[in-house]
Motif scaffolding. Structure first.
Motif, short mmCIF file in Angstrom:
data_model
loop_
_atom_site.label_atom_id
_atom_site.label_comp_id
_atom_site.label_asym_id
_atom_site.label_seq_id
_atom_site.Cartn_x
_atom_site.Cartn_y
_atom_site.Cartn_z
N SER A 1 63.17 47.15 97.49
CA SER A 1 63.33 47.00 99.38
C SER A 1 62.24 47.51 99.44
O SER A 1 61.15 46.77 100.16
N LYS A 2 61.61 47.90 99.26
CA LYS A 2 59.05 48.12 100.13
C LYS A 2 58.76 46.96 99.39
O LYS A 2 57.98 47.06 100.24
N TYR A 3 58.55 46.65 98.53
CA TYR A 3 58.13 45.63 98.47
C TYR A 3 58.30 43.88 99.42
O TYR A 3 57.50 43.44 99.51
N LEU A 4 59.71 43.77 99.10
CA LEU A 4 60.37 42.84 99.93
C LEU A 4 59.64 42.95 101.29
O LEU A 4 59.24 42.12 102.13
N ASN A 5 60.14 44.62 101.74
CA ASN A 5 59.40 44.85 103.03
C ASN A 5 57.78 44.22 103.25
O ASN A 5 57.63 43.60 104.76
N SER A 6 57.04 45.08 102.14
CA SER A 6 55.74 44.25 102.76
C SER A 6 54.87 42.93 102.45
O SER A 6 54.19 42.88 103.41
N LYS A 7 55.66 42.22 101.39
CA LYS A 7 55.14 41.18 101.15
C LYS A 7 55.40 39.92 101.45
O LYS A 7 54.97 39.18 102.87
N ILE A 8 57.42 39.79 101.57
CA ILE A 8 58.02 38.54 102.17
C ILE A 8 57.27 38.21 103.57
O ILE A 8 58.34 39.27 104.27
N LYS A 9 57.10 37.37 103.35
CA LYS A 9 57.14 37.09 105.38
C LYS A 9 57.97 35.84 105.91
O LYS A 9 58.62 36.01 106.97
N GLU A 10 57.91 34.98 104.47
CA GLU A 10 59.01 34.10 104.46
C GLU A 10 60.36 33.91 103.43
O GLU A 10 60.30 33.94 102.12
N LEU A 11 62.20 33.42 104.18
CA LEU A 11 62.12 34.15 103.25
C LEU A 11 63.33 32.21 103.71
O LEU A 11 64.41 32.75 104.38
N ASP A 12 64.17 32.25 102.10
CA ASP A 12 64.80 31.12 102.06
C ASP A 12 65.98 31.14 101.10
O ASP A 12 65.80 31.27 99.80
N LEU A 13 67.29 31.12 101.92
CA LEU A 13 68.48 31.73 100.92
C LEU A 13 68.90 30.41 101.05
O LEU A 13 70.78 30.68 101.36
N TYR A 14 68.70 28.87 101.06
CA TYR A 14 69.17 28.00 100.95
C TYR A 14 70.13 27.24 102.17
O TYR A 14 71.19 27.89 102.28
N LEU A 15 69.88 27.09 102.67
CA LEU A 15 70.87 26.59 103.83
C LEU A 15 71.99 25.67 104.20
O LEU A 15 72.61 26.06 104.42
N PHE B 1 68.00 40.55 87.65
CA PHE B 1 67.14 39.61 88.16
C PHE B 1 66.18 40.45 88.64
O PHE B 1 65.28 40.74 89.54
N PRO B 2 66.79 42.22 89.48
CA PRO B 2 66.23 42.97 90.10
C PRO B 2 65.00 43.10 89.61
O PRO B 2 63.71 43.60 90.10
N ILE B 3 64.92 43.87 88.57
CA ILE B 3 63.79 44.25 87.26
C ILE B 3 62.58 43.01 87.53
O ILE B 3 61.73 43.03 87.17
N VAL B 4 63.37 41.81 87.19
CA VAL B 4 62.49 40.27 87.32
C VAL B 4 61.24 40.33 88.62
O VAL B 4 60.40 40.05 88.08
N LEU B 5 62.43 40.91 89.88
CA LEU B 5 61.65 40.78 90.76
C LEU B 5 60.61 41.67 91.78
O LEU B 5 59.64 40.85 92.06
N LEU B 6 60.90 42.68 90.79
CA LEU B 6 60.16 43.53 90.70
C LEU B 6 58.42 43.42 90.48
O LEU B 6 58.03 44.00 91.09
N ASN B 7 58.94 43.44 88.81
CA ASN B 7 57.79 42.83 87.99
C ASN B 7 56.79 42.09 88.73
O ASN B 7 54.90 42.51 88.49
N ILE B 8 57.50 40.86 89.10
CA ILE B 8 56.56 40.30 89.91
C ILE B 8 55.71 40.23 91.21
O ILE B 8 54.24 40.44 91.19
N LEU B 9 56.34 40.86 91.80
CA LEU B 9 56.37 41.24 93.47
C LEU B 9 54.96 42.13 93.12
O LEU B 9 54.01 42.40 94.12
N LYS B 10 54.48 42.76 92.34
CA LYS B 10 54.26 44.06 91.88
C LYS B 10 53.07 43.15 91.05
O LYS B 10 51.50 43.54 91.81
N GLU B 11 53.28 42.27 90.44
CA GLU B 11 51.70 41.62 89.92
C GLU B 11 51.16 40.58 90.59
O GLU B 11 49.64 39.96 91.01
N ALA B 12 52.11 39.89 91.80
CA ALA B 12 51.64 39.01 92.38
C ALA B 12 51.63 39.10 94.03
O ALA B 12 51.94 39.41 94.95
N PHE C 1 63.71 43.27 105.38
CA PHE C 1 63.12 42.59 105.84
C PHE C 1 62.41 42.61 107.56
O PHE C 1 62.77 41.63 107.69
N SER C 2 62.35 43.74 108.22
CA SER C 2 61.39 44.15 109.14
C SER C 2 59.97 43.13 109.68
O SER C 2 59.63 43.18 110.32
#
Length: 593
Positions: A466-480, A432-443, A500-501
């Protein structure tokens, strides 16, 4: 000419160009960026029309603009559209109405209210009729099922009510002046009553029309009153079947545009009945778009194909093709889904492995669900405008396609540069981390992510991710309502705060209050939080996962509003009943930027 002389600043433009540029910004963006910058901009921003959208806005910005309107009442006359939301804002609408009345906004042409609450109703009854007759009113995601009485509006305002998810007839029936109505959900009987009571309706759009095995008992309760002004009807998921629709059609005989999607109702595939219905009840119909879907069982597929092939031929007669120019396609894909649809294919939501085989243009599809184990190398699809992507993998031992091949196929098939929302449903069989990383790089526009805590935890050990998550993700949903929580110890919680600062919105489940306190103190940009606490022992123990008094004390230095609600449920088994309680905490935070 040196470099300094060649630079042109924004302030060098004439007023006309600056004002034209302002048309591309929301009113809050204009005021937040240019108010008090200098005297010229102060004057300019007070001469233009403003579109004010307070949905998802930081509390400090909301408060600041309210103060601006109080100190300078003329600002209210500039506002042409206004959007207020109670969603995750702890009563923003009520707070706004405690300061202002809608009739003070004399230039208002569009008012949108999201998640109207019961305590807003009395004020809305008084205020909304005072608005201009040219003002459109939108009620979105209204908590209508909790309203004990209708929202009475004795005026001739043209109104629309988009996306009411749970429909309660009395809320709408008294609004006889409605001309355009959009609902997230209603029953067949509700729809019939709408046609009866809302006599001025011209346009109706319903996301889901429910059916029930007992509808035949209420068949006689369907109204005979006609909605004589109704010309457009859109039913995005009509589950009641053709017999019920034939009854409804008697009320809408002036219809000229019908769009309908139906899943699992085999009678909807009957072209002869549709032809008789259109001739007898819908003689003015000129635009007819449909998608009829039926999923066959494994051992019935050959017989089913024969039956549906014969049914499809009846959609190819002169009535359909020559008289009305309604052209249809027939598809049966690898998922055993049989689909009859008019050309062009109208749905904006799609599952990759359920798409019609003959379809080759997907510009209208904005939401796509993809199985990463599906061998996309065989597909010749391309999705230009996907904004929302959902990914999952089938639970299987055999890996059909490798991770690198899977991502490259995904990249070739989807224009990831327009992707804004990514939902990881289940990726337990891949890296999973590799898939997410590749998508974050392109999206490049991706800012919203939804996934289960266990998948996010796998990302913490990947520094680049972690660096891409930090710079890109503003909204995070971890399933209530996840069965587990990410925040199980101090180290994980601190790591989360570091990665996620820049987070602005968070939805998650927690088991202990102290981890929430850590997040509130360390996530300096967090504006909204929606947190659930499970309390399975609430009947036998006085211990609660969140203590109101201590929570207020520990967050006393944080300027914020919060609400706590409780839901209880009973899980009945053969031998016993299990009681549980969920505590929902909504927080609207006034953090400085």
């Amino acid at each position: 000419m040196n470099k300094l002389q060649s630079i042109t600043t924004f302030e060098c433009f004439p007023n006309e160009i600056i004002i034209e540029c302002f048309e591309y910004f929301h009113g809050l963006e204009i005021f937040y960026s240019f108010d008090d910058l200098n005297s010229r901009f102060n004057k300019l921003i007070r001469t233009i029309q403003l579109n004010m959208n307070f949905e998802y806005v930081r509390k400090i910005i909301f408060d600041k603009f309210c103060q601006t309107m109080q100190s300078n009442p003329e600002t209210k006359k500039q506002i042409s559209s206004l959007k207020l939301s109670n969603k995750n804002t702890c009563g923003q609408i009520q707070h706004f109405l405690s300061l202002f009345s809608f009739n003070e906004f004399t230039s208002l042409r569009s008012l949108t209210l999201i998640e109207v609450e019961e305590n807003n109703i009395d004020q809305l009854k008084t205020m909304l009729p005072l608005l201009s007759t040219s003002c459109l009113i939108h009620l979105i995601d209204s908590d209508s099922e909790n309203h004990g009485e209708p929202l009475l509006l004795g005026t001739n305002i043209h109104k629309t009510c988009p996306s009411l998810p749970t429909f309660h007839c009395p809320l709408i029936f008294s609004m006889s002046c409605i001309t355009h109505l959009t609902l997230g959900y209603c029953s067949c009987l509700d729809l019939s009553q709408l046609f009866r009571y809302l006599s001025m309706l011209r346009y109706v759009n319903v996301g889901y029309v429910s059916s029930n095995k007992s509808w035949t008992e209420y068949y006689t309760e369907f109204s005979n009153d006609r909605a004589v002004h109704l010309t457009q009807l859109i039913l995005m998921n009509f589950s009641a079947g053709l017999t019920i629709f034939e009854r409804l059609a008697k009320q809408i005989q002036n219809l000229n545009k019908l769009m309908i999607i139906s899943n699992g109702c085999i009678d909807m595939f009957d072209a002869s009945r549709w032809e008789n219905l259109i001739v007898s009840s819908l003689p003015l119909l000129t635009i007819f778009k449909f998608e009829f879907n039926f999923k066959s069982k494994y051992d019935w597929i050959e017989k089913t194909m024969t039956v549906f092939t014969e049914k499809f031929e009846y959609f190819q007669t002169s009535f359909w093709r020559e008289e009305h120019h309604w052209f249809t396609e027939f598809s049966c894909n690898s998922n055993r889904s049989i689909l009859f649809y008019t050309i062009p294919y109208m749905s904006h939501v799609a599952f990759l492995n359920e798409l019609p085989e003959k379809l080759n243009t997907f510009d209208h599809i904005t939401e796509l669900t993809v199985d990463l184990q599906h061998d996309m190398r065989k597909d010749e699809f391309y999705f230009e405008n996907v904004r929302k992507l959902k990914l999952y993998t089938r639970k299987q031992d055999e890996i059909i396609i490798g991770i690198e091949e899977s991502f490259q196929s995904l990249k070739m098939m989807i224009n990831l540069s327009k992707l804004r929302y990514l939902h990881i449903i289940d990726c337990s069989t891949i890296n999973f981390p590799i898939v997410l990383l590749n998508i974050l790089k392109e999206a490049s526009q991706l800012s919203s992510l939804k996934l289960y805590p266990k998948f996010l935890l796998l990302s913490f050990s990947n520094d680049e991710l972690s660096k891409y998550l930090n710079s890109k993700i503003k909204e995070l949903d971890l399933y209530l309502h996840s069965s587990s929580t990410l925040f199980t110890n101090d180290d994980i919680t601190k790591t989360f705060c570091r990665i996620f600062s820049n987070l602005e919105q968070l939805s998650c489940k927690m088991e202990e209050q102290r981890y929430l306190i850590v997040l509130l103190n360390h996530l300096s940009k967090l504006s909204m939080a929606h947190v659930s606490f499970s309390n399975p022992d609430f009947l036998v123990s006085s211990k609660v996962p969140i203590d109101l008094q201590s929570f207020q004390k520990e967050t006393s230095k944080i300027n914020m509003l919060f609400r706590i609600s409780h839901t209880e449920c009973v899980d009945n088994t053969e031998y016993f009943s299990m009681f549980s309680q969920t505590i929902m905490l909504t927080i609207w935070i006034d953090n400085n930027i």
